[in-house]
Design a protein around this motif. Structure first.
Motif, PDB file in Angstrom:
ATOM      1  N   VAL A 245     113.156  48.001  65.275  1.00 17.18           N
ATOM      2  CA  VAL A 245     112.125  47.405  66.134  1.00 17.18           C
ATOM      3  C   VAL A 245     112.454  47.647  67.601  1.00 17.18           C
ATOM      4  O   VAL A 245     111.581  47.980  68.410  1.00 17.18           O
ATOM      5  N   GLY A 246     113.721  47.502  67.957  1.00 13.37           N
ATOM      6  CA  GLY A 246     114.121  47.728  69.339  1.00 13.37           C
ATOM      7  C   GLY A 246     113.938  49.164  69.792  1.00 13.37           C
ATOM      8  O   GLY A 246     113.756  49.432  70.984  1.00 13.37           O
ATOM      9  N   MET A 247     113.944  50.103  68.845  1.00  8.94           N
ATOM     10  CA  MET A 247     113.806  51.515  69.211  1.00  8.94           C
ATOM     11  C   MET A 247     112.372  51.876  69.576  1.00  8.94           C
ATOM     12  O   MET A 247     112.144  52.757  70.409  1.00  8.94           O
ATOM     13  N   TYR A 248     111.376  51.223  68.936  1.00  6.36           N
ATOM     14  CA  TYR A 248     110.004  51.635  69.235  1.00  6.36           C
ATOM     15  C   TYR A 248     109.236  50.649  70.108  1.00  6.36           C
ATOM     16  O   TYR A 248     108.127  50.953  70.557  1.00  6.36           O
ATOM     17  N   LEU A 249     109.815  49.479  70.378  1.00 10.69           N
ATOM     18  CA  LEU A 249     109.151  48.565  71.301  1.00 10.69           C
ATOM     19  C   LEU A 249     109.284  49.080  72.735  1.00 10.69           C
ATOM     20  O   LEU A 249     110.293  49.682  73.097  1.00 10.69           O
ATOM     21  N   PRO A 250     108.280  48.850  73.579  1.00 14.83           N
ATOM     22  CA  PRO A 250     108.391  49.249  74.981  1.00 14.83           C
ATOM     23  C   PRO A 250     109.552  48.538  75.666  1.00 14.83           C
ATOM     24  O   PRO A 250     109.945  47.430  75.273  1.00 14.83           O
ATOM     25  N   PHE A 251     110.072  49.171  76.701  1.00 22.50           N
ATOM     26  CA  PHE A 251     111.228  48.617  77.402  1.00 22.50           C
ATOM     27  C   PHE A 251     110.915  47.243  77.985  1.00 22.50           C
ATOM     28  O   PHE A 251     111.778  46.362  78.031  1.00 22.50           O
ATOM     29  N   LEU A 253     109.184  44.939  76.707  1.00 23.38           N
ATOM     30  CA  LEU A 253     109.286  43.910  75.676  1.00 23.38           C
ATOM     31  C   LEU A 253     110.708  43.780  75.144  1.00 23.38           C
ATOM     32  O   LEU A 253     111.181  42.675  74.873  1.00 23.38           O
ATOM     33  N   ALA A 254     111.380  44.920  74.990  1.00 29.35           N
ATOM     34  CA  ALA A 254     112.724  44.892  74.414  1.00 29.35           C
ATOM     35  C   ALA A 254     113.719  44.187  75.335  1.00 29.35           C
ATOM     36  O   ALA A 254     114.624  43.487  74.867  1.00 29.35           O
ATOM     37  N   THR A 255     113.551  44.353  76.648  1.00 34.87           N
ATOM     38  CA  THR A 255     114.509  43.764  77.592  1.00 34.87           C
ATOM     39  C   THR A 255     114.524  42.236  77.545  1.00 34.87           C
ATOM     40  O   THR A 255     115.593  41.632  77.395  1.00 34.87           O
TER      41      THR A 255
END
Length: 344
Positions: A245-251, A253-255
């Motif tokens: 999930v962390g690989m394809y979420l936008p930065f 959102l992931a941050t």
């Protein structure tokens, strides 16, 4: 799952109903009738969008079979880790892959195959999300002494109401937020992934099989690492789903997700493992309220934009707006700290 099917068969054959209000469900015959009606509606919708009998039959069968199994999966996961942790997006991606593969095997391609694939994925996504929510509600009702029959009736009504409420709200957001759904503000990364897979299977674009292969390889490596960590009883684990999930979420959102996870870890690391849920519970409730409030504000602002109100000019200077924003942020942080402090 086998036990549930066997119980349904027994109820259909006996026709007996439990009279106790806290044990009375919707009759199995009524459930079967509703299911058949829904299947007929799904088949009709598929036919309207695809225009072919063969692809309609295939997509409807795939939709029903996958919906059946993913209902069980979603219900099981909700029973283990709760509704908010149910990997609906993962199940939807699986539905896209299976549906696209089945249509490809039967030589369906082009727009009709892409529409059928996305239709199957949409239904499976709704099935998985609704199944988890229903199980969560029934468990809560069981704890507070609610009658399952009444809960189930209201859940059916809730699904029907949501079906009429969601489209205008989504259209409102899409038409009145810059870029719409899929743009910068509402990037919808999962939907973009679904669309890319559907276009690839239908022949509308080239599917990057090399990247999919690399992803499978990376997934196997991560699973092996996690197995090693678990075997040697390390506290740190490399769970595949959060990494993926962390690989394809936008930065963007992931941050904040990463920052929130670090804060939760630092706050609870000195507490006993058994107390982690109690320690973090109030924070999760407060955060959920903030997220819901942000979503409602977005809908409200989109509504104002639809009415032609593009901005609210209060006549304040830039410095005053900045100061108010900083003070508001500080107030929210203080409120967050006070409200999420665990009760002793």
């Amino acid at each position: 799952m086998v036990a549930a099917v066997d119980e349904l068969r027994k109820n259909l054959s006996s026709g007996a109903l439990v009279q106790h209000d806290l044990e009375c469900d919707i009759p199995s015959s009524a459930i079967l009738a509703i299911c058949l009606a829904c299947m007929a509606v799904l088949a009709f919708v598929n036919w309207r969008f695809t225009g072919g009998f063969g692809i309609t039959l295939l997509s409807t069968v795939v939709m029903i079979v996958m919906g059946f199994f993913f209902t069980a999966v979603a219900s099981y996961i909700v029973g283990l880790v709760g509704n908010s942790n149910s990997p609906v997006s993962g199940m939807t991606i699986t539905a896209v892959l299976v549906a696209g593969g089945m249509l490809w095997l039967f030589n369906y391609s082009g727009t009709e195959a892409m529409v059928a694939t996305l239709g199957i994925a949409a239904i499976v996504c709704c099935v998985a999300a609704t199944a988890g929510d229903v199980c969560n509600d029934l468990k809560t009702g069981s704890m507070v002494g609610a009658a399952p029959f009444r809960q189930q009736m209201m859940q059916i009504a809730g699904v029907c109401v949501a079906a009429f409420v969601m489209p205008p709200v989504l259209n409102l957001l899409h038409n009145n937020i810059e870029g719409g759904i899929g743009g910068r503000e509402l990037s919808a990364p999962q939907a973009s992934l679904f669309a890319s897979l559907a276009r690839g299977f239908s022949g509308e674009s080239e599917l990057p099989w090399n990247m999919i292969g690399y992803g499978v390889l990376v997934g196997i490596i991560i699973l092996a690492i996690d197995w090693y960590l678990k075997k040697n009883k390390y506290k740190f684990r490399a769970h595949l789903m959060p990494i993926a999930v962390g690989m394809y979420l936008p930065f963007g959102l992931a941050t904040p997700i990463l920052i929130g996870g670090i804060m939760a870890h630092l706050y609870s690391k000195d507490k006993p493992v058994a107390d982690h849920d109690r320690v973090l519970h109030r924070g999760m409730l407060f955060s959920s309220g903030v997220i819901a409030g942000e979503a409602l504000m977005s809908v409200g602002l989109a509504g104002l934009a639809a009415l032609g109100i593009q901005s609210l000019d209060l006549g304040l200077s830039t410095a005053a707006v900045t100061m108010l924003s900083v003070l508001t942020a500080i107030a929210i942080v203080i409120c967050f700290f006070r409200q999420t402090k665990p009760q002793q």
